[in-house]
Design a protein around this motif. Structure first.
Motif, mmCIF file in Angstrom:
data_model
loop_
_atom_site.group_PDB
_atom_site.id
_atom_site.type_symbol
_atom_site.label_atom_id
_atom_site.label_comp_id
_atom_site.label_asym_id
_atom_site.label_seq_id
_atom_site.Cartn_x
_atom_site.Cartn_y
_atom_site.Cartn_z
ATOM 1 N N GLU A 4 7.699 -2.208 -5.634
ATOM 2 C CA GLU A 4 7.301 -3.505 -5.071
ATOM 3 C C GLU A 4 8.531 -4.304 -4.647
ATOM 4 O O GLU A 4 9.630 -4.080 -5.113
ATOM 5 C CB GLU A 4 6.471 -4.291 -6.105
ATOM 6 N N LYS A 5 8.334 -5.254 -3.774
ATOM 7 C CA LYS A 5 9.403 -6.098 -3.246
ATOM 8 C C LYS A 5 9.604 -7.320 -4.144
ATOM 9 O O LYS A 5 8.634 -7.708 -4.766
ATOM 10 C CB LYS A 5 9.093 -6.543 -1.827
ATOM 11 N N GLN A 24 -1.650 5.114 0.989
ATOM 12 C CA GLN A 24 -2.130 6.348 1.611
ATOM 13 C C GLN A 24 -1.030 6.964 2.485
ATOM 14 O O GLN A 24 -0.768 8.165 2.417
ATOM 15 C CB GLN A 24 -3.347 6.007 2.474
ATOM 16 N N GLN A 25 -0.372 6.149 3.266
ATOM 17 C CA GLN A 25 0.689 6.669 4.138
ATOM 18 C C GLN A 25 1.909 7.128 3.331
ATOM 19 O O GLN A 25 2.607 8.060 3.724
ATOM 20 C CB GLN A 25 1.099 5.617 5.181
ATOM 21 N N PHE A 26 2.133 6.479 2.215
ATOM 22 C CA PHE A 26 3.210 6.905 1.325
ATOM 23 C C PHE A 26 2.935 8.322 0.832
ATOM 24 O O PHE A 26 3.789 9.207 0.910
ATOM 25 C CB PHE A 26 3.311 5.916 0.152
ATOM 26 N N PHE A 27 1.698 8.553 0.360
ATOM 27 C CA PHE A 27 1.364 9.877 -0.167
ATOM 28 C C PHE A 27 1.405 10.943 0.929
ATOM 29 O O PHE A 27 1.847 12.064 0.703
ATOM 30 C CB PHE A 27 -0.024 9.866 -0.828
ATOM 31 N N THR A 28 0.954 10.555 2.123
ATOM 32 C CA THR A 28 1.009 11.503 3.237
ATOM 33 C C THR A 28 2.459 11.908 3.515
ATOM 34 O O THR A 28 2.757 13.089 3.747
ATOM 35 C CB THR A 28 0.364 10.888 4.498
ATOM 36 N N PRO A 62 6.973 5.201 5.556
ATOM 37 C CA PRO A 62 6.924 4.236 6.655
ATOM 38 C C PRO A 62 7.689 2.942 6.397
ATOM 39 O O PRO A 62 7.861 2.145 7.308
ATOM 40 C CB PRO A 62 5.427 3.952 6.806
ATOM 41 N N CYS A 63 8.162 2.727 5.187
ATOM 42 C CA CYS A 63 8.890 1.492 4.888
ATOM 43 C C CYS A 63 9.944 1.840 3.853
ATOM 44 O O CYS A 63 9.631 2.022 2.679
ATOM 45 C CB CYS A 63 7.883 0.449 4.371
ATOM 46 N N THR A 64 11.197 1.959 4.308
ATOM 47 C CA THR A 64 12.226 2.641 3.521
ATOM 48 C C THR A 64 13.026 1.716 2.607
ATOM 49 O O THR A 64 12.919 0.499 2.673
ATOM 50 C CB THR A 64 13.228 3.315 4.476
ATOM 51 N N PHE A 65 13.846 2.349 1.792
ATOM 52 C CA PHE A 65 14.765 1.616 0.921
ATOM 53 C C PHE A 65 15.637 0.703 1.780
ATOM 54 O O PHE A 65 15.858 -0.472 1.456
ATOM 55 C CB PHE A 65 15.634 2.624 0.155
ATOM 56 N N GLN A 105 12.330 10.268 -2.274
ATOM 57 C CA GLN A 105 11.909 9.268 -1.312
ATOM 58 C C GLN A 105 11.588 7.964 -2.049
ATOM 59 O O GLN A 105 11.136 7.976 -3.198
ATOM 60 C CB GLN A 105 10.632 9.722 -0.609
ATOM 61 N N MET A 106 11.814 6.858 -1.360
ATOM 62 C CA MET A 106 11.373 5.580 -1.934
ATOM 63 C C MET A 106 10.778 4.699 -0.840
ATOM 64 O O MET A 106 11.373 4.517 0.212
ATOM 65 C CB MET A 106 12.526 4.853 -2.608
ATOM 66 N N GLN A 107 9.586 4.158 -1.133
ATOM 67 C CA GLN A 107 8.955 3.211 -0.219
ATOM 68 C C GLN A 107 8.937 1.835 -0.868
ATOM 69 O O GLN A 107 8.713 1.701 -2.070
ATOM 70 C CB GLN A 107 7.519 3.651 0.109
ATOM 71 N N VAL A 108 9.191 0.804 -0.046
ATOM 72 C CA VAL A 108 9.137 -0.570 -0.544
ATOM 73 C C VAL A 108 7.808 -1.192 -0.103
ATOM 74 O O VAL A 108 7.331 -0.931 1.003
ATOM 75 C CB VAL A 108 10.337 -1.381 -0.010
#
Lengths: 336, 336, 336, 336
Positions: free
Chosen positions: A96-97, A291-295, A304-307, A119-122
């Motif tokens: 989370e941000k 969902q897009q993170f898991f994909t 789709p939204c990176t470190f 991988q890490m998504q924010v």
């Protein structure tokens, strides 16, 4: 989806619970363990959802080889440590941000993630809202031509408690950070920031060193100009609008409402107020980001939204804070 | 109205003609003389309207004791001289904006008017548009509570010629000055200004020292924050919007369109573009400002848009220009 | 315009005064004589406007060879006689709607006009409203393809007095007649009508043999279907909308409002109610219909809204009344 | 929810699959068996969703004592038989609309359900759409006063195939039946119907005895008037609107769109078209109707849309068809 991804979640607060409930409805995702220091408060909730393990120690997640992915939904000051431990355990991360309030600490976590190769998504959920995505699309496909002015209005329906404000990192780091990310999402990198603000909603917020009303000007590297206006209290509801204005036209998104019903009487013609707050407004966006993170994880492609996105939003927030203090425009530091 | 007011007009350009045509339809107003150095260009037009005198020398107006009121619709660099001569001739004045590009000269004219004891109205026509007037009313009657944020969007449909730009005094003095007046009209006095801008529409505008896209932040004496966004080219038409956001709500005005017709096809759902430019959008406002001016003259009451209003808008424009040059916020000088 | 047209007006009631005031602002038009049996009631008004002759006997108009055009703004039951006398005096006619309540009498007047070879325009002002004109244009230019459904909503803000209702000819002849004309204007000739209705607003209206709420179905000769809904009381204001739906799309006009201001509070998001009634809504249309009438007279071309248009609207109204009485669809009689 | 309800579904077509997918996401609901004569076509889909039994014979549902609830999603001509068998097996029923094309058969099924004492809900999903529910609420709470006029616009984006039309029971039974139910939902019982229509979209539809464009007038028992306009083809998308107009005001619902984004260019100002068709528009309503059905079953309270609602909508459809054939208004038969 072919194989099930096993997930561990750190933090069973509002946002942690939201992600868990959404994941339970997704195919190919299994929530195995939730760690929270106050696990007992979440026991009833976890039982109802048949969560296998509710624990206090996040180590039960890091040491579990079956768990591939960690969701970090705990308070901001724990993020960096948890990111490092997730990376060390070779697990992909959804955080989370904001990542942290300190650029130095954030960069240390960044190094750990890069070295581990995970991988890490924010959690900048607004990118996944259909309205913002549409505006972004109008820009990307060239329909508005070259972007000249970006306007973002972002106002909460009610101010947080003073206790929350004290540990929030300030309005720019806590609230505007979403708008900074949105600005980058639509208009690219920010070169310079100038901010003004005051505690107009609740003067007590000034006593803890923060503001509740702000205007932040952005100069983008492309030459475009941006303006964000923030308030901690729009009495009519969560006000979330954007306009991208360019050489060939303008794309503008209005607020979402529950219905499209108009009522006309001898007193007025009235419509719905905006959806109350982020849980109502970004309901779908919270699902789609995950969902897009898991994909991305399953197909081994970029999230789709990176470190880096997280780092840059944080740096713009820091620059805005400096500008507010000094009364001068401040340049935004780049990565490297 | 009881007695007829006799009017002389200096300047038979677009705006001068507009005022003359409007005055011809008003009860109790008679346009006797029009002075323009290129009078012959306006001969046909004046004949058709049965204007008694079309002359080249404005002195024919000042020396005519029957004329009570002078309309100054000539280029900006002639305003100060004409104001002084009107005042010396003891005639009331309606002067187009801006009064001049120099604060010193403007103040000299101001002194002359004060000493002569005549009335002078400045042509900030937007105050008389029903939409702006309504927003102002929402603020004044306390319906939006205390004002926190004022947002003004003001974009022209097409950029002026380079020749025009050169003699315009710059975007802030020529175009934004209307927005500065509107900001004061709705939110009161401005304490400080911060401006950024660039020539994004037409790079040639930069070569003559001006910009065509701008963001101007205002800090009001009340503590409220203001933001104006300007562009010399909104390809979809004249974009004139305002929002006053406060502790109890928000009043927001959208653009005016020719019709309320919506067309739905298999390609899109479309509505009218905004009215093309100021002549279309402020059609009524141009009439109302003059009508209210005459009412003030006839009833010997204060004009609705004073010399002081003209001075202050000009000073905010000067401060914005200084801010753009220095990259710093600039304080606005008060009268006295 | 080259030569001035001299006009006589019969009837100095609300609509007569409106036309006179508008004509006074037109180039090339001179109102010489106004005839009204209660002329003294209009004396002050006529004096203020410098009308040369205010008389009780319309013969002073018909016998005046200088007068070229007669405006018939008197009660409906006087129209036929006045039309015949105007035609006999070889004067062009502008006649308010409806021409009469009797098809036989209307046709007698029609014969007189045809034989005299003068022009006559019927006062269906809505054709000149920019919104209706735009919808008509979408149909005519083929943008909506073939018309399939025409929907007209037409609701007054408040019911007339019972006295008015008694002499009005009934809702179809008094109020819906505008909608019947609009239906023909947009969709062509009407083949058949089916009407239902009741006195839902004010039951007393039923006691004088009329209704105040109605639905009227139209079958057009083209095969398209039409529906008009009427109410004598929309408490939120004058509700005037239309939709033309066809094979390629739909053109729909919303109500006009005074401003475009939206007010958002913790109670609601509200906008303007529609403009109150026909004088406000059709302000411009009343001017344009007369201007276009004079242009037709001066250029000796067809008036934009003909005697035949007046006859047909009246016949549809008669058919609707018969349908309401018999509970059956009724065919509309053609001219010849 | 405490105990799990076990469900059997007859029919694995589009609507059957939709309900199954929604039920899989609901707590306390288990889909055990799906019966479809062409079961093999649904095998892959059923496998992916882990449906335990996919069979061809619906008897496997009726004979399974574990199954409490039957969803009837098969073609209309099978409904009556399946309802009777469900009732005989003492199972609660959710049946898609219309129940049948024959009032006699429908009433026989109705008797069977009443005698068995099971509950049956009819699939009028629009009642559960937030927009329609809101309009209904404005009526029910008295905010619009007494209802005078109800307007329903209901247009499909594209006509069905001729094969579908042949077995559809006609537009009133297939398409307008939803609008008839909506009319009753908002305005109560219908006394009389008058319908006109034609095959304007596709003339071939006339060759199989049906129409594609219709206007249906309703007279409610309350005295209010109603009008429904239908088209099988609105090229801009699924057009679903309603207005309830009464003595104190009007509540009107516009179409739903995917986003609230407006795009302004030098060509037009455009917005989203309506959501394409019923699956997009009534996405949530399909879930809510089933959720409320299960809640009613579990709490042994009345279902929100009853067998009687299904019968009455069907009878209005039959009356409309008779009116279309005879050209006369037709009274609607009551139950008993």
């Amino acid at each position: 989806m072919t194989n099930t991804i096993t997930v561990g979640v750190v933090g069973a607060g509002r946002i942690g619970k939201l992600h868990v409930e959404n994941m339970l409805r997704m195919d190919g995702v299994s929530v195995k363990t939730i760690a929270d220091p106050f696990a007992e408060r979440a026991q009833e909730w976890a039982d109802k959802l048949h969560i296998p393990h509710l624990v206090t120690d996040p180590n039960e997640i890091f040491s579990d080889s079956e768990i591939e992915v960690v969701f970090i939904c705990s308070p901001t000051d724990t993020h960096v440590d948890l990111i490092k431990r997730s990376a060390a355990a070779n697990k992909h991360i959804f955080c989370e941000k904001p990542i942290s309030f300190s650029d130095e600490e954030t960069m240390a976590a960044y190094q750990a993630v890069k070295e581990a190769g995970v991988q890490m998504q924010v959690g900048f959920n607004r990118r996944f809202d259909q309205n913002y995505a549409r505006v972004k699309n109008y820009v990307e496909t060239g329909k508005i031509g070259e972007l000249h002015i970006l306007r973002i209005t972002s106002r909460d329906p009610e101010p947080p408690t003073l206790d929350y404000v004290k540990s929030s990192g300030g309005i720019f780091m806590d609230m505007t950070i979403h708008d900074f990310d949105m600005a980058r999402f639509v208009a690219g990198e920010v070169k310079e920031v100038y901010a003004t603000g005051a505690a107009l909603v609740n003067p007590d917020i000034a006593t803890v060193g923060d503001i509740d009303t702000a205007l932040i000007q952005l100069t983008f590297e492309s030459g475009a100009l941006g303006i964000i206006d923030n308030s901690r209290q729009a009495v009519y509801g969560y006000d979330q609008r954007i306009e991208a204005f360019g050489s060939k036209g303008s794309a503008e998104s209005a607020n979402e409402t529950e219905t499209r019903v108009k009522f006309s009487s001898n007193e007025s013609v009235s419509e719905d107020q905006p959806l109350h707050f982020f849980l109502e407004r970004y309901n779908h966006a919270y699902i789609d980001e995950v969902q897009q993170f898991f994909t991305a994880i399953q197909t081994d492609s970029a999230v789709p939204c990176t470190f880096e996105d997280g780092i840059m939003a944080q740096r713009i927030a820091a620059a805005a804070k400096e500008s507010l203090t000094t009364g001068r425009p401040v340049a935004v530091k780049k990565i490297q």
